[in-house]
Design a protein around this motif. Structure first.
Motif, PDB file in Angstrom:
ATOM      1  N   GLU A 217      60.996  35.861  29.369  1.00 25.63           N
ATOM      2  CA  GLU A 217      59.874  35.236  28.671  1.00 25.63           C
ATOM      3  C   GLU A 217      58.791  34.746  29.639  1.00 25.63           C
ATOM      4  O   GLU A 217      57.618  34.682  29.293  1.00 25.63           O
ATOM      5  N   THR A 218      59.197  34.396  30.862  1.00 24.11           N
ATOM      6  CA  THR A 218      58.240  33.867  31.835  1.00 24.11           C
ATOM      7  C   THR A 218      58.443  34.515  33.204  1.00 24.11           C
ATOM      8  O   THR A 218      59.410  35.243  33.434  1.00 24.11           O
ATOM      9  N   ASN A 219      57.497  34.229  34.104  1.00 17.48           N
ATOM     10  CA  ASN A 219      57.541  34.666  35.502  1.00 17.48           C
ATOM     11  C   ASN A 219      57.620  36.183  35.646  1.00 17.48           C
ATOM     12  O   ASN A 219      58.416  36.723  36.408  1.00 17.48           O
ATOM     13  N   VAL A 220      56.749  36.877  34.891  1.00 16.50           N
ATOM     14  CA  VAL A 220      56.616  38.331  34.993  1.00 16.50           C
ATOM     15  C   VAL A 220      55.199  38.636  35.462  1.00 16.50           C
ATOM     16  O   VAL A 220      54.226  38.111  34.919  1.00 16.50           O
ATOM     17  N   LEU A 221      55.085  39.479  36.478  1.00 11.18           N
ATOM     18  CA  LEU A 221      53.785  39.875  37.022  1.00 11.18           C
ATOM     19  C   LEU A 221      53.612  41.384  36.850  1.00 11.18           C
ATOM     20  O   LEU A 221      54.384  42.175  37.384  1.00 11.18           O
ATOM     21  N   PHE A 222      52.608  41.778  36.071  1.00 10.83           N
ATOM     22  CA  PHE A 222      52.270  43.191  35.914  1.00 10.83           C
ATOM     23  C   PHE A 222      51.206  43.550  36.940  1.00 10.83           C
ATOM     24  O   PHE A 222      50.186  42.854  37.048  1.00 10.83           O
ATOM     25  N   VAL A 223      51.429  44.616  37.707  1.00 13.66           N
ATOM     26  CA  VAL A 223      50.451  45.079  38.691  1.00 13.66           C
ATOM     27  C   VAL A 223      49.966  46.456  38.265  1.00 13.66           C
ATOM     28  O   VAL A 223      50.764  47.322  37.918  1.00 13.66           O
ATOM     29  N   SER A 224      48.656  46.652  38.268  1.00 15.10           N
ATOM     30  CA  SER A 224      48.106  47.906  37.749  1.00 15.10           C
ATOM     31  C   SER A 224      46.861  48.306  38.510  1.00 15.10           C
ATOM     32  O   SER A 224      46.168  47.464  39.091  1.00 15.10           O
ATOM     33  N   ASN A 225      46.578  49.604  38.475  1.00 17.02           N
ATOM     34  CA  ASN A 225      45.262  50.062  38.916  1.00 17.02           C
ATOM     35  C   ASN A 225      44.241  49.630  37.872  1.00 17.02           C
ATOM     36  O   ASN A 225      44.596  49.210  36.760  1.00 17.02           O
ATOM     37  N   HIS A 226      42.957  49.721  38.209  1.00 19.69           N
ATOM     38  CA  HIS A 226      41.906  49.094  37.390  1.00 19.69           C
ATOM     39  C   HIS A 226      40.776  50.095  37.200  1.00 19.69           C
ATOM     40  O   HIS A 226      40.322  50.701  38.162  1.00 19.69           O
ATOM     41  N   GLN A 227      40.319  50.263  35.939  1.00 23.65           N
ATOM     42  CA  GLN A 227      39.255  51.238  35.692  1.00 23.65           C
ATOM     43  C   GLN A 227      38.039  50.653  34.975  1.00 23.65           C
ATOM     44  O   GLN A 227      36.935  51.170  35.116  1.00 23.65           O
ATOM     45  N   THR A 228      38.227  49.611  34.170  1.00 20.49           N
ATOM     46  CA  THR A 228      37.097  48.932  33.523  1.00 20.49           C
ATOM     47  C   THR A 228      37.371  47.429  33.541  1.00 20.49           C
ATOM     48  O   THR A 228      38.512  47.004  33.728  1.00 20.49           O
ATOM     49  N   TYR A 229      36.335  46.631  33.300  1.00 22.24           N
ATOM     50  CA  TYR A 229      36.528  45.179  33.340  1.00 22.24           C
ATOM     51  C   TYR A 229      37.464  44.692  32.234  1.00 22.24           C
ATOM     52  O   TYR A 229      38.335  43.859  32.469  1.00 22.24           O
ATOM     53  N   PHE A 230      37.255  45.181  30.999  1.00 22.62           N
ATOM     54  CA  PHE A 230      37.953  44.591  29.861  1.00 22.62           C
ATOM     55  C   PHE A 230      38.848  45.550  29.071  1.00 22.62           C
ATOM     56  O   PHE A 230      39.840  45.120  28.490  1.00 22.62           O
ATOM     57  N   ALA A 231      38.516  46.850  29.021  1.00 22.73           N
ATOM     58  CA  ALA A 231      39.279  47.777  28.177  1.00 22.73           C
ATOM     59  C   ALA A 231      40.724  47.929  28.651  1.00 22.73           C
ATOM     60  O   ALA A 231      41.629  48.131  27.824  1.00 22.73           O
ATOM     61  N   ASP A 232      40.953  47.845  29.952  1.00 25.72           N
ATOM     62  CA  ASP A 232      42.310  47.979  30.492  1.00 25.72           C
ATOM     63  C   ASP A 232      43.214  46.864  29.955  1.00 25.72           C
ATOM     64  O   ASP A 232      44.321  47.108  29.465  1.00 25.72           O
ATOM     65  N   VAL A 233      42.728  45.623  30.067  1.00 29.68           N
ATOM     66  CA  VAL A 233      43.508  44.467  29.620  1.00 29.68           C
ATOM     67  C   VAL A 233      43.735  44.527  28.111  1.00 29.68           C
ATOM     68  O   VAL A 233      44.844  44.270  27.632  1.00 29.68           O
ATOM     69  N   ALA A 234      42.681  44.859  27.362  1.00 23.60           N
ATOM     70  CA  ALA A 234      42.806  44.928  25.902  1.00 23.60           C
ATOM     71  C   ALA A 234      43.883  45.930  25.502  1.00 23.60           C
ATOM     72  O   ALA A 234      44.704  45.666  24.609  1.00 23.60           O
ATOM     73  N   ALA A 235      43.915  47.078  26.171  1.00 19.66           N
ATOM     74  CA  ALA A 235      44.933  48.088  25.868  1.00 19.66           C
ATOM     75  C   ALA A 235      46.333  47.556  26.173  1.00 19.66           C
ATOM     76  O   ALA A 235      47.280  47.791  25.410  1.00 19.66           O
ATOM     77  N   MET A 236      46.479  46.835  27.278  1.00 24.22           N
ATOM     78  CA  MET A 236      47.785  46.285  27.632  1.00 24.22           C
ATOM     79  C   MET A 236      48.243  45.259  26.600  1.00 24.22           C
ATOM     80  O   MET A 236      49.423  45.220  26.219  1.00 24.22           O
TER      81      MET A 236
ATOM     82  N   LYS B 297      31.480  50.806  32.511  1.00 23.08           N
ATOM     83  CA  LYS B 297      32.195  50.063  33.547  1.00 23.08           C
ATOM     84  C   LYS B 297      32.806  48.769  33.016  1.00 23.08           C
ATOM     85  O   LYS B 297      33.899  48.360  33.417  1.00 23.08           O
ATOM     86  N   LYS B 298      32.111  48.105  32.088  1.00 23.35           N
ATOM     87  CA  LYS B 298      32.641  46.860  31.532  1.00 23.35           C
ATOM     88  C   LYS B 298      33.769  47.109  30.541  1.00 23.35           C
ATOM     89  O   LYS B 298      34.556  46.209  30.247  1.00 23.35           O
ATOM     90  N   GLY B 299      33.827  48.311  30.007  1.00 18.67           N
ATOM     91  CA  GLY B 299      34.863  48.601  29.025  1.00 18.67           C
ATOM     92  C   GLY B 299      34.516  48.120  27.637  1.00 18.67           C
ATOM     93  O   GLY B 299      35.396  47.955  26.786  1.00 18.67           O
ATOM     94  N   LEU B 300      33.228  47.926  27.372  1.00 17.92           N
ATOM     95  CA  LEU B 300      32.790  47.439  26.069  1.00 17.92           C
ATOM     96  C   LEU B 300      32.198  48.547  25.199  1.00 17.92           C
ATOM     97  O   LEU B 300      32.312  48.525  23.980  1.00 17.92           O
ATOM     98  N   ILE B 301      31.556  49.524  25.832  1.00 15.02           N
ATOM     99  CA  ILE B 301      30.876  50.601  25.109  1.00 15.02           C
ATOM    100  C   ILE B 301      31.645  51.905  25.277  1.00 15.02           C
ATOM    101  O   ILE B 301      32.035  52.268  26.395  1.00 15.02           O
ATOM    102  N   ILE B 302      31.872  52.600  24.161  1.00 12.00           N
ATOM    103  CA  ILE B 302      32.534  53.902  24.222  1.00 12.00           C
ATOM    104  C   ILE B 302      31.532  54.924  24.761  1.00 12.00           C
ATOM    105  O   ILE B 302      30.512  55.194  24.145  1.00 12.00           O
ATOM    106  N   LYS B 303      31.831  55.453  25.920  1.00 12.40           N
ATOM    107  CA  LYS B 303      30.930  56.382  26.606  1.00 12.40           C
ATOM    108  C   LYS B 303      31.179  57.823  26.171  1.00 12.40           C
ATOM    109  O   LYS B 303      30.263  58.635  26.101  1.00 12.40           O
TER     110      LYS B 303
END
Length: 268
Positions: free
Chosen positions: A50-69, A198-204
């Motif tokens: 339930e706690t003390n878990v760290l997810f490490v990931s590559n990064h492609q947009t500011y917000f869309a990556d996190v929202a998908a996760m 780049k921000k992950g807000l607009i569908i390109k």
């Protein structure tokens, strides 16, 4: 839940829940309708503490990556296997999921400030500020906020600190791992850079296959592995090590993006 109950950062959980519900429903089509998200390994999520878990990931947009996760994590916890079909899972979301983000990004407008309330641990980058290279000391309050988030739940971090691919991993991630000894879960994403701005807000671009691969937790010798060894291992786990460039260079890959997209098939 008491209506004014707060998390360790002072955020009202009732309000946070409704923000996640609203933005979860609004964003769902970005991964199911306009583009399609292929998921692997989501069953791993259900077996984490339930706690003390760290997810490490590559990064492609500011917000869309996190929202998908957030979609994938909550769907998995509600019994979905490698799918976010039926957005009903977002009605009772896990409220103790946080993500590390640059404070200047989270202060740049009303929408980022709202996203910050949903779960951002805003930190001041020590190497970059307003598009310029800088050198400054780590703020101890930033470190203490990461610990606070790990003590309360799960934390997502993008250890390269940038959306530019194949940049080096920041040593700060290794410091966090050795100091707080979290369960470290690597995630590899792809397709988000092609789908969104780049921000992950607009569908390109539409009809792009996005992918998210959740890997088994890393086995780390917290006492004996060096910072450099941990950095190297993370770099390999999130597939950002230079060795992954031996087949094709970033320049060649960029030239072939359109052709690659034509050949991609949606997950059935």
């Amino acid at each position: 839940m008491p209506i004014f109950k707060r998390n360790p950062f002072g955020h009202i959980l009732f309000l946070k829940k409704w923000l996640i519900r609203f933005f979860g429903i609004v964003s769902h089509g970005r991964y199911r309708r306009f583009n399609k998200l292929q998921i692997e390994g989501s069953e791993i999520i259900r077996n984490l503490p339930e706690t003390n878990v760290l997810f490490v990931s590559n990064h492609q947009t500011y917000f869309a990556d996190v929202a998908a996760m957030l979609h994938v994590f909550n769907a998995s916890l509600k019994g979905r296997v490698d799918t976010i079909k039926n957005v009903g899972y977002i009605w009772n979301p896990k409220l103790n999921i946080y993500y590390i983000a640059a404070s200047e990004t989270m202060k740049a407008g009303l929408l980022p400030k709202i996203f910050a309330y949903v779960g951002s641990i805003s930190i001041e980058r020590t190497w970059r500020s307003k598009g310029q290279d800088v050198k400054r000391q780590v703020k101890m309050s930033d470190i203490s906020n990461i610990k606070k988030a790990l003590d309360d739940g799960w934390v997502i971090t993008f250890p390269q600190g940038t959306t530019t691919p194949f940049k080096p991993i920041r040593r700060g991630t290794a410091h966090i791992i050795k100091t707080y000894k979290p369960v470290v879960v690597p995630i590899v994403i792809d397709g988000f850079r092609r789908s969104f701005d780049k921000k992950g807000l607009i569908i390109k671009k539409r009809d792009v296959l996005q992918s998210m691969v959740i890997k088994e937790p890393m086995k780390i010798d917290y006492e004996n592995e060096t910072f450099e060894e941990i950095v190297k291992r993370i770099q390999i786990e999130i597939e950002q090590d230079p060795s992954f460039l031996k087949v094709i260079t970033p320049e060649e890959y960029k030239l072939q993006e359109d052709e690659l997209n034509k050949k991609r098939k949606f997950w059935s």
